[in-house]
Design a protein around this motif. Structure first.
Motif, PDB file in Angstrom:
ATOM      1  N   PHE A 250      48.294  33.860  30.490  1.00  0.00           N
ATOM      2  CA  PHE A 250      49.482  34.718  30.618  1.00  0.00           C
ATOM      3  C   PHE A 250      50.535  34.054  31.515  1.00  0.00           C
ATOM      4  O   PHE A 250      51.723  34.022  31.189  1.00  0.00           O
ATOM      5  CB  PHE A 250      49.066  36.084  31.208  1.00  0.00           C
ATOM      6  N   TYR A 251      50.065  33.500  32.639  1.00  0.00           N
ATOM      7  CA  TYR A 251      51.008  32.885  33.582  1.00  0.00           C
ATOM      8  C   TYR A 251      51.654  31.628  32.997  1.00  0.00           C
ATOM      9  O   TYR A 251      52.860  31.407  33.147  1.00  0.00           O
ATOM     10  CB  TYR A 251      50.310  32.558  34.908  1.00  0.00           C
ATOM     11  N   ARG A 252      50.864  30.815  32.304  1.00  0.00           N
ATOM     12  CA  ARG A 252      51.425  29.596  31.682  1.00  0.00           C
ATOM     13  C   ARG A 252      52.519  29.957  30.680  1.00  0.00           C
ATOM     14  O   ARG A 252      53.526  29.265  30.568  1.00  0.00           O
ATOM     15  CB  ARG A 252      50.317  28.798  30.968  1.00  0.00           C
ATOM     16  N   GLN A 253      52.319  31.050  29.947  1.00  0.00           N
ATOM     17  CA  GLN A 253      53.275  31.445  28.912  1.00  0.00           C
ATOM     18  C   GLN A 253      54.528  32.113  29.479  1.00  0.00           C
ATOM     19  O   GLN A 253      55.604  32.019  28.900  1.00  0.00           O
ATOM     20  CB  GLN A 253      52.608  32.438  27.927  1.00  0.00           C
ATOM     21  N   THR A 254      54.387  32.835  30.591  1.00  0.00           N
ATOM     22  CA  THR A 254      55.501  33.698  31.052  1.00  0.00           C
ATOM     23  C   THR A 254      56.044  33.368  32.441  1.00  0.00           C
ATOM     24  O   THR A 254      57.181  33.716  32.756  1.00  0.00           O
ATOM     25  CB  THR A 254      55.051  35.181  31.106  1.00  0.00           C
ATOM     26  N   LYS A 255      55.205  32.774  33.305  1.00  0.00           N
ATOM     27  CA  LYS A 255      55.536  32.546  34.732  1.00  0.00           C
ATOM     28  C   LYS A 255      55.833  33.868  35.464  1.00  0.00           C
ATOM     29  O   LYS A 255      56.495  33.893  36.500  1.00  0.00           O
ATOM     30  CB  LYS A 255      56.742  31.593  34.890  1.00  0.00           C
ATOM     31  N   ASN A 256      55.318  34.976  34.935  1.00  0.00           N
ATOM     32  CA  ASN A 256      55.555  36.282  35.561  1.00  0.00           C
ATOM     33  C   ASN A 256      54.575  36.531  36.704  1.00  0.00           C
ATOM     34  O   ASN A 256      53.448  36.032  36.705  1.00  0.00           O
ATOM     35  CB  ASN A 256      55.393  37.424  34.546  1.00  0.00           C
ATOM     36  N   GLU A 257      55.006  37.371  37.622  1.00  0.00           N
ATOM     37  CA  GLU A 257      54.210  37.706  38.792  1.00  0.00           C
ATOM     38  C   GLU A 257      52.925  38.447  38.409  1.00  0.00           C
ATOM     39  O   GLU A 257      52.941  39.339  37.562  1.00  0.00           O
ATOM     40  CB  GLU A 257      55.060  38.597  39.703  1.00  0.00           C
ATOM     41  N   ILE A 258      51.812  38.059  39.046  1.00  0.00           N
ATOM     42  CA  ILE A 258      50.522  38.730  38.837  1.00  0.00           C
ATOM     43  C   ILE A 258      50.019  39.252  40.185  1.00  0.00           C
ATOM     44  O   ILE A 258      50.067  38.552  41.195  1.00  0.00           O
ATOM     45  CB  ILE A 258      49.469  37.747  38.263  1.00  0.00           C
ATOM     46  N   THR A 259      49.553  40.493  40.181  1.00  0.00           N
ATOM     47  CA  THR A 259      48.978  41.103  41.381  1.00  0.00           C
ATOM     48  C   THR A 259      47.538  41.494  41.083  1.00  0.00           C
ATOM     49  O   THR A 259      47.228  41.906  39.968  1.00  0.00           O
ATOM     50  CB  THR A 259      49.755  42.384  41.756  1.00  0.00           C
ATOM     51  N   LEU A 260      46.656  41.354  42.076  1.00  0.00           N
ATOM     52  CA  LEU A 260      45.296  41.873  41.948  1.00  0.00           C
ATOM     53  C   LEU A 260      45.196  43.169  42.748  1.00  0.00           C
ATOM     54  O   LEU A 260      45.629  43.223  43.902  1.00  0.00           O
ATOM     55  CB  LEU A 260      44.271  40.866  42.485  1.00  0.00           C
ATOM     56  N   GLU A 261      44.667  44.207  42.130  1.00  0.00           N
ATOM     57  CA  GLU A 261      44.477  45.493  42.815  1.00  0.00           C
ATOM     58  C   GLU A 261      42.988  45.605  43.178  1.00  0.00           C
ATOM     59  O   GLU A 261      42.115  45.332  42.351  1.00  0.00           O
ATOM     60  CB  GLU A 261      44.858  46.658  41.881  1.00  0.00           C
ATOM     61  N   TYR A 262      42.742  46.028  44.419  1.00  0.00           N
ATOM     62  CA  TYR A 262      41.354  46.081  44.881  1.00  0.00           C
ATOM     63  C   TYR A 262      41.180  47.318  45.759  1.00  0.00           C
ATOM     64  O   TYR A 262      41.659  47.363  46.883  1.00  0.00           O
ATOM     65  CB  TYR A 262      41.045  44.797  45.673  1.00  0.00           C
ATOM     66  N   ILE A 263      40.494  48.328  45.211  1.00  0.00           N
ATOM     67  CA  ILE A 263      40.214  49.541  45.998  1.00  0.00           C
ATOM     68  C   ILE A 263      38.977  49.271  46.848  1.00  0.00           C
ATOM     69  O   ILE A 263      37.964  48.761  46.343  1.00  0.00           O
ATOM     70  CB  ILE A 263      39.954  50.765  45.088  1.00  0.00           C
ATOM     71  N   LEU A 264      39.050  49.606  48.115  1.00  0.00           N
ATOM     72  CA  LEU A 264      37.900  49.422  49.006  1.00  0.00           C
ATOM     73  C   LEU A 264      37.005  50.660  48.985  1.00  0.00           C
ATOM     74  O   LEU A 264      37.472  51.781  49.235  1.00  0.00           O
ATOM     75  CB  LEU A 264      38.387  49.157  50.436  1.00  0.00           C
ATOM     76  N   PHE A 265      35.716  50.460  48.660  1.00  0.00           N
ATOM     77  CA  PHE A 265      34.733  51.550  48.664  1.00  0.00           C
ATOM     78  C   PHE A 265      33.707  51.278  49.767  1.00  0.00           C
ATOM     79  O   PHE A 265      33.189  50.155  49.865  1.00  0.00           O
ATOM     80  CB  PHE A 265      33.987  51.631  47.319  1.00  0.00           C
ATOM     81  N   ARG A 266      33.399  52.298  50.541  1.00  0.00           N
ATOM     82  CA  ARG A 266      32.477  52.121  51.675  1.00  0.00           C
ATOM     83  C   ARG A 266      31.088  51.645  51.210  1.00  0.00           C
ATOM     84  O   ARG A 266      30.504  52.213  50.286  1.00  0.00           O
ATOM     85  CB  ARG A 266      32.322  53.434  52.448  1.00  0.00           C
ATOM     86  N   ASN A 267      30.612  50.593  51.864  1.00  0.00           N
ATOM     87  CA  ASN A 267      29.268  50.041  51.609  1.00  0.00           C
ATOM     88  C   ASN A 267      29.047  49.614  50.158  1.00  0.00           C
ATOM     89  O   ASN A 267      27.916  49.553  49.687  1.00  0.00           O
ATOM     90  CB  ASN A 267      28.161  51.045  52.004  1.00  0.00           C
ATOM     91  N   PHE A 268      30.145  49.342  49.455  1.00  0.00           N
ATOM     92  CA  PHE A 268      29.978  48.867  48.076  1.00  0.00           C
ATOM     93  C   PHE A 268      30.673  47.519  47.881  1.00  0.00           C
ATOM     94  O   PHE A 268      30.062  46.557  47.443  1.00  0.00           O
ATOM     95  CB  PHE A 268      30.510  49.890  47.069  1.00  0.00           C
ATOM     96  N   ASN A 269      31.960  47.456  48.243  1.00  0.00           N
ATOM     97  CA  ASN A 269      32.705  46.195  48.028  1.00  0.00           C
ATOM     98  C   ASN A 269      33.558  45.844  49.245  1.00  0.00           C
ATOM     99  O   ASN A 269      34.589  45.197  49.117  1.00  0.00           O
ATOM    100  CB  ASN A 269      33.601  46.315  46.783  1.00  0.00           C
ATOM    101  N   ASP A 270      33.113  46.299  50.436  1.00  0.00           N
ATOM    102  CA  ASP A 270      33.966  46.156  51.631  1.00  0.00           C
ATOM    103  C   ASP A 270      33.383  45.228  52.698  1.00  0.00           C
ATOM    104  O   ASP A 270      33.873  45.180  53.826  1.00  0.00           O
ATOM    105  CB  ASP A 270      34.234  47.544  52.244  1.00  0.00           C
ATOM    106  N   SER A 271      32.333  44.468  52.359  1.00  0.00           N
ATOM    107  CA  SER A 271      31.725  43.569  53.355  1.00  0.00           C
ATOM    108  C   SER A 271      32.486  42.240  53.390  1.00  0.00           C
ATOM    109  O   SER A 271      33.305  41.953  52.512  1.00  0.00           O
ATOM    110  CB  SER A 271      30.260  43.302  52.975  1.00  0.00           C
ATOM    111  N   LEU A 272      32.177  41.419  54.362  1.00  0.00           N
ATOM    112  CA  LEU A 272      32.832  40.111  54.441  1.00  0.00           C
ATOM    113  C   LEU A 272      32.369  39.196  53.299  1.00  0.00           C
ATOM    114  O   LEU A 272      33.114  38.331  52.857  1.00  0.00           O
ATOM    115  CB  LEU A 272      32.567  39.454  55.802  1.00  0.00           C
ATOM    116  N   LYS A 273      31.159  39.417  52.798  1.00  0.00           N
ATOM    117  CA  LYS A 273      30.696  38.669  51.624  1.00  0.00           C
ATOM    118  C   LYS A 273      31.560  39.038  50.409  1.00  0.00           C
ATOM    119  O   LYS A 273      31.950  38.185  49.608  1.00  0.00           O
ATOM    120  CB  LYS A 273      29.224  38.966  51.346  1.00  0.00           C
ATOM    121  N   ASP A 274      31.893  40.338  50.291  1.00  0.00           N
ATOM    122  CA  ASP A 274      32.780  40.769  49.203  1.00  0.00           C
ATOM    123  C   ASP A 274      34.159  40.127  49.364  1.00  0.00           C
ATOM    124  O   ASP A 274      34.776  39.702  48.382  1.00  0.00           O
ATOM    125  CB  ASP A 274      32.925  42.305  49.194  1.00  0.00           C
TER     126      ASP A 274
END
Length: 346
Positions: A250-274
Motif C-alpha cells: 500500500f505504501y509503495r503504491q500511494t506513499k500515504n500515511e499509515i498509523t498502527l492502533e493498539y488498545i492496551l488491555f490489562r495483563n494481556f498485551n501491556d507487558s514490556l515483552k508485548d
C-alpha cells in the motif's frame, strides 16, 4: 420497498438528461444536485425553489433515502453521539469528537459488523447490511451541521472508525469519500480522512492499486499471532505477516500515511515483552505513528484497562526505542461514544 431509483445514484449529466426527457429546463438538474449534495435535503418537499408539481413528479419518479438523526447524546467532555435512522428502519451511530485544534467525525460504514472482535461492542452485533455511499455521506453532512451549530466550526477531519469494517464495504466507502472530497460535495481534502481496518490484507493491497489518497490505520491490538487470534478472529485468515506485506505494498503504491492502533488491555498485551514485539512489527512497516488507546469497558467483554504505571512503562519503552507513539485518551465514555463502545444502545 419502492422500486423507484435512488436519485443520488444519478450523475449531474444523467439528471440533465432526465429533465430534458420530461420537457423541463436543463438547469433544474443543477438545482436538484445542489439540494441533494450541498444542502443535505432529506426530501423532495424540502427543495423550495422547485415548483410543487415538479417536486411531486420527482417524488413519483425517484426515492431520496436520506439518513435522519433519531437521537443525540452530549458528553461532559463535549463529544456528541448521534444515532442515525436509515430509510428502511435500521440504526447506526456516528460521533463528533471536538478538540481545540480539530473537529473530527467518526463515521460508520456498516450496520453492525461481521468480524466479532472480542473487545468491541459492535462486534457483538449482527451485521445487518452495508451502508450505501450516500448514507455514509449523510452521516458526515449531519455531523458537520452539528459541529457548525455547537462549535461554530466545520469538520476538519473524518475517521472511518465507527461501526463496521470499511474494507468489507469497499466500493461504497470509496464512493462516499469521492463525494466528500469532491468540489461539488463537501470539498474536504482526502488527506484529512483516515480509514481504519481490522486488517483485510487483500483489500489493503486493492487500496494501493486504486491509488487512494486518504490515510490508513490498522487496528493491530496485539503484536503476535497467538494473542491477535484470541481477540480478533480475522487474524486467522489475515495474519500479521500478511498484513505487514500488504501495508508495505500500500505504501509503495500511494506513499500515504499509515498509523498502527493498539488498545492496551490489562495483563494481556501491556507487558514490556508485548512492547518489544510491537516495536519489531513497527520496524517492518512504514508507519508514521502508533496510537496507544486506553480500553473502554463494554458489557460483554472481561477486559480491563492497565494502571497508569504500566501504561507509562509501555510508553517509555517505545520512546526509548525511537518509536513515534502517542497515548490517545478516549472521549465520550460517559455516553458510550468512545472507541469500541458503539452498539445502538437506547
Amino acid at each position: 420497498m419502492s422500486t423507484s431509483k435512488n436519485i443520488r445514484e444519478l450523475s449531474l449529466p444523467a439528471l440533465e438528461e432526465y429533465f430534458i426527457h420530461i420537457g423541463d429546463k436543463k438547469f433544474r438538474a443543477k438545482q436538484v444536485y445542489e439540494w441533494i449534495w450541498l444542502k443535505g435535503a432529506q426530501s423532495f418537499e424540502a427543495m423550495t425553489n422547485l415548483s410543487k408539481d415538479l417536486r411531486t413528479r420527482l417524488a413519483a419518479d425517484f426515492t431520496l433515502p436520506a439518513l435522519t438523526i433519531d437521537a443525540t447524546q452530549y458528553s461532559a467532555d463535549g463529544t456528541v453521539k448521534s444515532r442515525f435512522k436509515t430509510s428502511d428502519g435500521h440504526f447506526v451511530e456516528g460521533v463528533l469528537i471536538p478538540t481545540e485544534e480539530r473537529k473530527t467525525a467518526c463515521v460508520s460504514s456498516q450496520i453492525g459488523c461481521s468480524l466479532s472482535c472480542k473487545f468491541c461492542a459492535t462486534g457483538y452485533m449482527e451485521r445487518k447490511r452495508n451502508l450505501n455511499f450516500d448514507e455514509i455521506y449523510d452521516e458526515v453532512v449531519l455531523i458537520n451541521q452539528q459541529s457548525e451549530k455547537v462549535y461554530g466550526k466545520k469538520l476538519s477531519n473524518i475517521v472511518f472508525m465507527g461501526m463496521g469494517e470499511p474494507l468489507l464495504n469497499y466500493s461504497n466507502v470509496l464512493k462516499a469519500i469521492e463525494r466528500i472530497s469532491a468540489e461539488d460535495g463537501l470539498g474536504m481534502s482526502p488527506r484529512r480522512i483516515t480509514v481504519s481496518t481490522a486488517g483485510v490484507a487483500k483489500m489493503i493491497k486493492k487500496l494501493g492499486d486504486d491509488k487512494v489518497r486518504f490515510k490508513l490505520a490498522l487496528s493491530l491490538h496485539a503484536a503476535n499471532d497467538k494473542k491477535r487470534n484470541e481477540i480478533m478472529p480475522i487474524n486467522e485468515t489475515n495474519n500479521i505477516k500478511a498484513l505487514i506485506e500488504a501495508l508495505n505494498y500500500f505504501y509503495r503504491q500511494t506513499k500515504n500515511e499509515i498509523t498502527l492502533e493498539y488498545i492496551l488491555f490489562r495483563n494481556f498485551n501491556d507487558s514490556l515483552k508485548d512492547a518489544e514485539e510491537l516495536v519489531k512489527v513497527y520496524r517492518q512497516i512504514p508507519a508514521d505513528l502508533i496510537n496507544l488507546i486506553e480500553y473502554n469497558p463494554i458489557e460483554n467483554a472481561a477486559f480491563a484497562k492497565p494502571d497508569e504505571d504500566t501504561v507509562e512503562q509501555f510508553m517509555h519503552y517505545l520512546d526509548m526505542n525511537k518509536v513515534n507513539a502517542r497515548l490517545r485518551r478516549s472521549r465520550g465514555k460517559d455516553i458510550d461514544a468512545a472507541c469500541g463502545q458503539l452498539a445502538n444502545k437506547n
